[in-house]
Design an enzyme around this catalytic site. Structure first.
Site, short mmCIF file in Angstrom:
data_model
loop_
_atom_site.label_atom_id
_atom_site.label_comp_id
_atom_site.label_asym_id
_atom_site.label_seq_id
_atom_site.Cartn_x
_atom_site.Cartn_y
_atom_site.Cartn_z
N HIS A 141 0.82 -1.22 -0.10
CA HIS A 141 -0.23 -0.04 0.10
C HIS A 141 0.87 1.38 0.07
CE1 HIS A 141 -2.73 3.12 1.78
NE2 HIS A 141 -3.67 2.38 1.46
N ASP B 64 -11.78 1.71 -0.04
CA ASP B 64 -10.65 2.66 0.42
C ASP B 64 -11.37 3.62 1.64
OD1 ASP B 64 -8.15 3.39 0.86
OD2 ASP B 64 -8.03 4.78 -1.00
#
Ligand code: CA
Length: 351
Positions: A188, A314
């Site tokens: 990430h 998200d």
């Protein structure tokens, strides 16, 4: 609004969101202390100097929602029709910290907290482990605990650790543990390291708008071009935000990678067992976190295969329930849509 969003599979699939963030107060306090003391990397100052202190409505919402792994989150999921969420300690995890003992304590406590939350809501929450890459051997042990004792389904590494990348030899215990334990490695983004960031902050482009993808795709390319997936053919690398742009570029990546090897221009580029597109179709899994964009999702399915593209929201950084409707309405084959929303996540995370 085209349709109501409900959980429970009324459209023929469950919706599993695979890159959802939480924070612990201990983590945020440690990062903000470094920012305040002027000791944090530039990317961390930009990211958490903003999210940690801005009084805006959006950042206040994000701070409150990051710290909640309970009622508020479940309500948001219900309202957006999200059945299940795969959760990870928010970027930069522990990777902005300089003290290994503090980083390990925060990762371990975050893992214990997440296990408790997953046990409280076993049909809604699933965990990815936090580690402290600054201590690779400890991180490998924590991955074993995450798999065997905590029941977690992957690990999130927030890209570089003070400008260092997982292809470097010192981090091999982490890659080996992921491969041995069959835990997917989700890389990430975080802010680019001081060695890369240049004037990105001045330009307003260091964050999720652009710099994240530049730095994280660079990380992935380092793994792809140094034979990591020849060493660990079963290792699965997950990348969010439309696979950080790599599928769009794949022909050129392949072409220039082969040209670079043939010319022996770079000592680091050695022949691999396969070309890059092979690894993209056998060792890389994409999510569309923050990118509810039909053309990009269709391209990823075409380039990487329909088994390798997963849905992500998200949350709480981008909580826009309408985006779920757009994904429901995405013009792809119904079999592909079920894979995208549900069964690819079940398969790769072993839910
Ligand atoms: Ca994210």
């Amino acid at each position: 609004m085209t349709h109501e969003l409900k959980t429970g599979g009324d459209r023929g699939y469950l919706r599993i969101a695979t890159e959802e963030a939480f924070a612990t107060q201990e983590q945020l306090d440690a990062i903000l202390r470094l920012v305040k003391e002027g000791r944090a990397d530039k990317g961390t100052v930009s990211l958490w100097g903003f999210y940690g202190t801005s009084p805006s409505e959006r950042t206040t919402f994000i701070r409150e929602r990051l710290l909640d792994v309970g009622a508020l989150r479940l309500q948001a999921m219900d309202e957006a029709g999200i059945d299940k969420a795969v959760l990870a300690l928010t970027s930069p995890g522990t990777q902005s910290l300089f003290d290994p003992e503090e980083a390990k304590r925060i990762a371990r406590n975050a893992n214990d907290f997440l296990k408790d939350r997953c046990e409280a809501h076993p049909d809604r929450f699933y965990g990815m482990a936090a580690i402290a890459p600054i201590d690779p051997e400890w991180s490998a042990q924590e991955l074993r605990r995450a798999k065997e004792e905590l029941g977690f389904h992957g690990v999130q590494v927030n890209s570089h650790t003070h400008g260092h990348y997982l292809d470097e030899e010192q981090f091999d215990p982490i890659l080996r543990a992921c491969a041995d334990l069959d835990l997917p490695l989700y890389i990430h983004p975080q802010g680019p390291p001081d060695s890369m960031i240049g004037d990105m902050v001045g330009a307003g482009l260091d964050g999720a708008i652009f710099g994240f993808a530049v730095e994280t795709s660079y990380h992935a390319m380092r793994l792809l071009t140094t034979g990591v997936f020849d060493r660990y053919p079963n290792l699965q690398l997950m990348l969010g935000h439309g696979c950080e742009g790599l599928p769009y570029m794949l022909y050129r990546l392949d072409y220039m990678h082969k040209a670079g090897i043939r010319s022996q221009r770079y000592p680091r580029l050695k022949p691999l067992q396969h070309d890059l597109s092979h690894y993209m179709r056998n060792n890389v899994i994409a999510t569309n976190s923050g990118l509810p964009f039909g053309p990009a999702i269709k391209l990823m399915i075409e380039v990487m295969g329909e088994d390798r593209v997963m849905y992500a929201m998200d949350y709480p950084y981008q909580y826009v329930p309408d985006e779920v409707r757009w994904m429901d309405d995405l013009e792809i084959d119904p079999v592909q849509k079920k894979k995208f929303f549900q069964t690819n996540a079940e398969r790769w995370f072993k839910l």
